[in-house]
Design an enzyme around this catalytic site. Sequence first.
Site, PDB file in Angstrom:
ATOM      1  N   HIS A 232       0.845  -1.199   0.000  1.00 49.42           N
ATOM      2  CA  HIS A 232       0.000   0.000   0.000  1.00 49.42           C
ATOM      3  C   HIS A 232       0.885   1.256   0.000  1.00 49.42           C
ATOM      4  O   HIS A 232       0.964   1.989  -0.972  1.00 49.42           O
ATOM      5  CB  HIS A 232      -0.895   0.007   1.252  1.00 49.42           C
ATOM      6  CG  HIS A 232      -1.813  -1.170   1.378  1.00 49.42           C
ATOM      7  ND1 HIS A 232      -2.820  -1.452   0.475  1.00 49.42           N
ATOM      8  CD2 HIS A 232      -1.880  -2.144   2.318  1.00 49.42           C
ATOM      9  CE1 HIS A 232      -3.466  -2.538   0.852  1.00 49.42           C
ATOM     10  NE2 HIS A 232      -2.931  -2.990   1.968  1.00 49.42           N
TER      11      HIS A 232
HETATM   12  O1  RIB Z   1      -5.183   0.709   4.169  1.00 47.29           O
HETATM   13  C1  RIB Z   1      -3.778   0.637   4.156  1.00 47.29           C
HETATM   14  C2  RIB Z   1      -3.191   1.735   4.980  1.00 47.29           C
HETATM   15  O2  RIB Z   1      -3.588   1.580   6.337  1.00 47.29           O
HETATM   16  C3  RIB Z   1      -1.651   1.715   5.002  1.00 47.29           C
HETATM   17  O3  RIB Z   1      -1.172   3.023   5.156  1.00 47.29           O
HETATM   18  C4  RIB Z   1      -1.339   0.898   6.220  1.00 47.29           C
HETATM   19  O4  RIB Z   1      -0.078   1.256   6.798  1.00 47.29           O
HETATM   20  C5  RIB Z   1      -2.450   1.307   7.137  1.00 47.29           C
HETATM   21  O5  RIB Z   1      -2.058   2.490   7.771  1.00 47.29           O
END
Ligand code: RIB
Length: 303
Positions: A232
């Site tokens: 992500h």
């Molecule tokens: O949905 C993914 C996000 O939420 C990423 O930034 C992960 O680190 C969590 O913070």
Amino acid sequence: MSKPIIIDCDPGIDDALAILLAISSDELDLKLITTCAGNQTSEKITTNALKLVSFVGEEIEVARGAIGPLLHELVLADVAHGESGFGGVELGAPHYSVSSRTALEAMRDTILQSSEKVTIVAIGPLTNVALLIKSYPEVMENIDQLSIMGGACDGGNRTPVAEFNIYVDPDAAKIVFDSGIPITMFGLDVTNKIPMYKEDIDRIRFIGNKTGKAVASMLDFYFRDGRADAMHDPCAVANLIDPSLFTFIPCNVEIETKGEFTRGQTVVDKKERTGKPKNANVAFDVDRERILDLLYNAIEKLK
Ligand code: RIB
Ligand code: CA
């Protein structure tokens, strides 16, 4: 000339990958790391940031930010990232201390003192970014863009419709998406297209340095149902290194702050039904092999 950036984060396993990618890149000049409670508490994520940077032999200012969202109660992602925030992986004690400046002071000073426009990579809840632009609006003209991991056009991961970062602080996200600052948004639509399978994790594990071993151990913790969806946050950094990795569609993005069942939904007008201004460049596709190569090569360059 390397691009000046600030990373605002909640480390967090995928935050760690994003930070390492930035540290390793000759294209980027990581000026400052600021923390915002999300994956874990402010205390834990701030210590994690200091430990991670120390682990790779660097000393980049880490300034503590918000301990919770503007209005809501803090929601953690402790199941995904563990009690420690790093899946229980021990990186050793940090060799330097948290900044004496608050995140807002450090962001303000870094941005206003930069001779080049600064990019903010926002990969946690957007509380710090919202407070920054509300407290010091003069910074906006020296921000190149906000590279945000958050939201989704279709489907969420914290609720059926909301992605975690936006869900935690939807009011902050609304301030940010309404600010007029150029936004590049990496939502779940694109980040979920980069699963890491066992062979991808082992490729990192056997790089032969301590960073590869530590990252692989974090990914082992993040591994669910045959894959680790840990790419992500790295997307928000990778695009600054190689924009050809992604395909974007400019869209109007509104943030739902009031819905009983839809709090934190990013309403992405991909089909231009509203005719509203396109306030975000939204990523929808990515070259999975090449972004994994970028991460692998970055880790290989570190200790
Ligand atoms: O949905 C993914 C996000 O939420 C990423 O930034 C992960 O680190 C969590 O913070
Ligand atoms: Ca994060």
